[in-house]
Design a protein around this motif. Sequence first.
Motif, PDB file in Angstrom:
ATOM      1  N   MET A 134       0.814  -1.205   0.000  1.00 24.43           N
ATOM      2  CA  MET A 134       0.000   0.000   0.000  1.00 24.43           C
ATOM      3  C   MET A 134       0.853   1.263   0.000  1.00 24.43           C
ATOM      4  O   MET A 134       0.433   2.322  -0.418  1.00 24.43           O
ATOM      5  N   GLY A 135       2.101   1.156   0.462  1.00 25.25           N
ATOM      6  CA  GLY A 135       2.947   2.329   0.488  1.00 25.25           C
ATOM      7  C   GLY A 135       2.686   3.183   1.715  1.00 25.25           C
ATOM      8  O   GLY A 135       1.952   2.812   2.620  1.00 25.25           O
ATOM      9  N   SER A 136       3.295   4.349   1.742  1.00 25.96           N
ATOM     10  CA  SER A 136       3.159   5.264   2.866  1.00 25.96           C
ATOM     11  C   SER A 136       2.935   6.671   2.355  1.00 25.96           C
ATOM     12  O   SER A 136       3.108   6.960   1.165  1.00 25.96           O
ATOM     13  N   TRP A 137       2.585   7.568   3.275  1.00 21.72           N
ATOM     14  CA  TRP A 137       2.378   8.952   2.868  1.00 21.72           C
ATOM     15  C   TRP A 137       3.695   9.569   2.397  1.00 21.72           C
ATOM     16  O   TRP A 137       3.698  10.404   1.486  1.00 21.72           O
ATOM     17  N   ARG A 138       4.791   9.110   2.951  1.00 18.65           N
ATOM     18  CA  ARG A 138       6.086   9.616   2.518  1.00 18.65           C
ATOM     19  C   ARG A 138       6.371   9.218   1.069  1.00 18.65           C
ATOM     20  O   ARG A 138       6.846  10.028   0.267  1.00 18.65           O
ATOM     21  N   ASP A 139       6.097   7.945   0.725  1.00 16.53           N
ATOM     22  CA  ASP A 139       6.305   7.490  -0.647  1.00 16.53           C
ATOM     23  C   ASP A 139       5.396   8.245  -1.615  1.00 16.53           C
ATOM     24  O   ASP A 139       5.821   8.650  -2.699  1.00 16.53           O
ATOM     25  N   SER A 140       4.144   8.422  -1.228  1.00 15.86           N
ATOM     26  CA  SER A 140       3.184   9.125  -2.092  1.00 15.86           C
ATOM     27  C   SER A 140       3.574  10.578  -2.285  1.00 15.86           C
ATOM     28  O   SER A 140       3.469  11.134  -3.382  1.00 15.86           O
ATOM     29  N   LEU A 141       4.055  11.207  -1.219  1.00 14.57           N
ATOM     30  CA  LEU A 141       4.472  12.606  -1.307  1.00 14.57           C
ATOM     31  C   LEU A 141       5.687  12.742  -2.222  1.00 14.57           C
ATOM     32  O   LEU A 141       5.764  13.658  -3.049  1.00 14.57           O
ATOM     33  N   ALA A 142       6.627  11.818  -2.081  1.00 16.15           N
ATOM     34  CA  ALA A 142       7.834  11.855  -2.913  1.00 16.15           C
ATOM     35  C   ALA A 142       7.517  11.649  -4.392  1.00 16.15           C
ATOM     36  O   ALA A 142       8.299  12.046  -5.260  1.00 16.15           O
ATOM     37  N   ALA A 143       6.364  11.044  -4.674  1.00 20.99           N
ATOM     38  CA  ALA A 143       5.985  10.758  -6.056  1.00 20.99           C
ATOM     39  C   ALA A 143       5.233  11.898  -6.734  1.00 20.99           C
ATOM     40  O   ALA A 143       4.949  11.824  -7.931  1.00 20.99           O
ATOM     41  N   VAL A 144       4.919  12.965  -5.998  1.00 16.70           N
ATOM     42  CA  VAL A 144       4.197  14.095  -6.589  1.00 16.70           C
ATOM     43  C   VAL A 144       5.131  14.851  -7.528  1.00 16.70           C
ATOM     44  O   VAL A 144       6.148  15.398  -7.105  1.00 16.70           O
ATOM     45  N   GLU A 145       4.793  14.877  -8.792  1.00 12.39           N
ATOM     46  CA  GLU A 145       5.662  15.453  -9.813  1.00 12.39           C
ATOM     47  C   GLU A 145       5.898  16.938  -9.566  1.00 12.39           C
ATOM     48  O   GLU A 145       4.961  17.722  -9.416  1.00 12.39           O
ATOM     49  N   GLY A 146       7.176  17.339  -9.515  1.00 12.00           N
ATOM     50  CA  GLY A 146       7.545  18.746  -9.395  1.00 12.00           C
ATOM     51  C   GLY A 146       7.492  19.314  -7.997  1.00 12.00           C
ATOM     52  O   GLY A 146       7.935  20.456  -7.778  1.00 12.00           O
ATOM     53  N   LEU A 147       6.990  18.559  -7.034  1.00 12.46           N
ATOM     54  CA  LEU A 147       6.899  19.054  -5.667  1.00 12.46           C
ATOM     55  C   LEU A 147       8.296  19.159  -5.058  1.00 12.46           C
ATOM     56  O   LEU A 147       9.070  18.215  -5.114  1.00 12.46           O
ATOM     57  N   ARG A 148       8.612  20.320  -4.512  1.00 11.76           N
ATOM     58  CA  ARG A 148       9.911  20.499  -3.858  1.00 11.76           C
ATOM     59  C   ARG A 148       9.785  20.003  -2.423  1.00 11.76           C
ATOM     60  O   ARG A 148       9.013  20.545  -1.644  1.00 11.76           O
ATOM     61  N   LEU A 149      10.561  18.996  -2.093  1.00 13.78           N
ATOM     62  CA  LEU A 149      10.345  18.263  -0.849  1.00 13.78           C
ATOM     63  C   LEU A 149      11.650  18.093  -0.080  1.00 13.78           C
ATOM     64  O   LEU A 149      12.682  17.741  -0.648  1.00 13.78           O
ATOM     65  N   ALA A 175      10.431  19.896  10.573  1.00 16.16           N
ATOM     66  CA  ALA A 175       9.205  19.279  10.063  1.00 16.16           C
ATOM     67  C   ALA A 175       9.555  17.896   9.542  1.00 16.16           C
ATOM     68  O   ALA A 175      10.603  17.707   8.912  1.00 16.16           O
ATOM     69  N   ASP A 176       8.681  16.912   9.783  1.00 14.47           N
ATOM     70  CA  ASP A 176       8.914  15.588   9.206  1.00 14.47           C
ATOM     71  C   ASP A 176       9.091  15.695   7.694  1.00 14.47           C
ATOM     72  O   ASP A 176      10.006  15.110   7.114  1.00 14.47           O
ATOM     73  N   ALA A 177       8.182  16.466   7.076  1.00 16.64           N
ATOM     74  CA  ALA A 177       8.270  16.711   5.634  1.00 16.64           C
ATOM     75  C   ALA A 177       7.933  18.173   5.374  1.00 16.64           C
ATOM     76  O   ALA A 177       6.949  18.695   5.906  1.00 16.64           O
ATOM     77  N   PHE A 178       8.759  18.838   4.571  1.00 19.36           N
ATOM     78  CA  PHE A 178       8.526  20.230   4.208  1.00 19.36           C
ATOM     79  C   PHE A 178       8.371  20.283   2.699  1.00 19.36           C
ATOM     80  O   PHE A 178       9.292  19.949   1.957  1.00 19.36           O
ATOM     81  N   LYS A 198      -2.428  22.079  -8.814  1.00 16.02           N
ATOM     82  CA  LYS A 198      -2.523  20.629  -8.935  1.00 16.02           C
ATOM     83  C   LYS A 198      -1.684  19.926  -7.870  1.00 16.02           C
ATOM     84  O   LYS A 198      -2.114  18.927  -7.274  1.00 16.02           O
ATOM     85  N   GLN A 199      -0.469  20.432  -7.630  1.00 19.90           N
ATOM     86  CA  GLN A 199       0.374  19.851  -6.588  1.00 19.90           C
ATOM     87  C   GLN A 199      -0.274  19.999  -5.215  1.00 19.90           C
ATOM     88  O   GLN A 199      -0.272  19.059  -4.409  1.00 19.90           O
ATOM     89  N   LEU A 200      -0.845  21.171  -4.951  1.00 19.93           N
ATOM     90  CA  LEU A 200      -1.518  21.397  -3.671  1.00 19.93           C
ATOM     91  C   LEU A 200      -2.664  20.418  -3.479  1.00 19.93           C
ATOM     92  O   LEU A 200      -2.835  19.839  -2.396  1.00 19.93           O
ATOM     93  N   GLU A 201      -3.452  20.245  -4.525  1.00 20.23           N
ATOM     94  CA  GLU A 201      -4.590  19.331  -4.440  1.00 20.23           C
ATOM     95  C   GLU A 201      -4.121  17.913  -4.154  1.00 20.23           C
ATOM     96  O   GLU A 201      -4.729  17.205  -3.330  1.00 20.23           O
ATOM     97  N   ARG A 202      -3.032  17.508  -4.783  1.00 20.31           N
ATOM     98  CA  ARG A 202      -2.539  16.148  -4.579  1.00 20.31           C
ATOM     99  C   ARG A 202      -2.005  15.968  -3.158  1.00 20.31           C
ATOM    100  O   ARG A 202      -2.251  14.924  -2.525  1.00 20.31           O
ATOM    101  N   VAL A 203      -1.288  16.959  -2.634  1.00 16.15           N
ATOM    102  CA  VAL A 203      -0.780  16.863  -1.264  1.00 16.15           C
ATOM    103  C   VAL A 203      -1.939  16.769  -0.284  1.00 16.15           C
ATOM    104  O   VAL A 203      -1.904  15.980   0.675  1.00 16.15           O
ATOM    105  N   ALA A 204      -2.985  17.556  -0.509  1.00 17.23           N
ATOM    106  CA  ALA A 204      -4.159  17.501   0.365  1.00 17.23           C
ATOM    107  C   ALA A 204      -4.802  16.118   0.325  1.00 17.23           C
ATOM    108  O   ALA A 204      -5.226  15.574   1.359  1.00 17.23           O
ATOM    109  N   GLN A 205      -4.868  15.528  -0.860  1.00 17.57           N
ATOM    110  CA  GLN A 205      -5.451  14.196  -1.009  1.00 17.57           C
ATOM    111  C   GLN A 205      -4.618  13.150  -0.269  1.00 17.57           C
ATOM    112  O   GLN A 205      -5.160  12.241   0.384  1.00 17.57           O
ATOM    113  N   ILE A 206      -3.287  13.271  -0.355  1.00 19.74           N
ATOM    114  CA  ILE A 206      -2.401  12.324   0.339  1.00 19.74           C
ATOM    115  C   ILE A 206      -2.589  12.431   1.846  1.00 19.74           C
ATOM    116  O   ILE A 206      -2.693  11.421   2.554  1.00 19.74           O
ATOM    117  N   ALA A 207      -2.644  13.654   2.342  1.00 21.11           N
ATOM    118  CA  ALA A 207      -2.817  13.856   3.779  1.00 21.11           C
ATOM    119  C   ALA A 207      -4.128  13.238   4.258  1.00 21.11           C
ATOM    120  O   ALA A 207      -4.182  12.611   5.320  1.00 21.11           O
TER     121      ALA A 207
END
Length: 306
Positions: free
Chosen positions: A1-16, A34-37, A44-53
Amino acid sequence: MGSWRDSLAAVEGLRLRWDEPLARYTSYKIGGPADAFAQADTVKQLERVAQIAREYETPIMIIGRGSNLLISDKGIRGIVLKLGKIFEEISFERDTALSGCAALMSAFSKRCAVEGLSGAEFMFGIPGSVGGGVCMNAGAHGQSMSDIVASVDVLEWSGHTKRVERDELGFRYRGSCIGEYMCALFCRFEMERGDPTAIEALRKRYYAERRASQPLSLPSAGCAFRNPDVSSAGRLIDECGLKGLTIGGVQVSERHANFLVASANASSTDVRRLVEEVRRRVHAETGVWLQLEMKILNEHAEATDE
């Protein structure tokens, strides 16, 4: 299933960044990692991060310029999200101004003056973002954001965007209902045409008054307490003889008693202890319990009113 960290790292163009120190993102220069910044450059990136959270039930907090924020020395668990450069853009159409919520209030005020649009002069010198200013209904010189805001585009916790009109924003003294949404993205302002020279002169006068009365060169979160009905918070603190009161690396400013200024070795614990002591002494002498204007966050990004 993965983790929120893996999903966040997969968001295209997101500076992490992982375990990113937050002190550099606040005017207090205080705060653990922060655990993740994440910095998002598109909606689109914002929407995806919100969905992951939401999908992983991961805590998420939005940070602007951090100008009225105290972050725990332990940092923030989960995701801290910051708007990128595209959300700093400012444009104009006739008497309407559109600003991204990551733009500085001072930058917006200056651009309006150049355009010959009046109404934002009071914003110059307030050290925060347009989004943060609208969220807290920032004000000065008898004016506030609610006087000129027409609408705000927001990101809902569901990951969808929505436009909220002025009469739905719940403006009040140093507050609004924007905190019910995940974050503000773009703000529209209704301005008035005026003489650019006169607008610029007023903007500069307001800023000069701010520089003369406030310790702008020292780390702080602006005014620490809200003004109660009976008087200004700064006046009450001053009348109680608390200017110069120091705990650890934090001091009640000698220039403006409602500013708690920090030295290089200050901690969030120092600030919280000074807040408690100022409140205690003011209440003992005046019967007034001061309410916080700055936000104090624990490591779970929950605001405390210590």
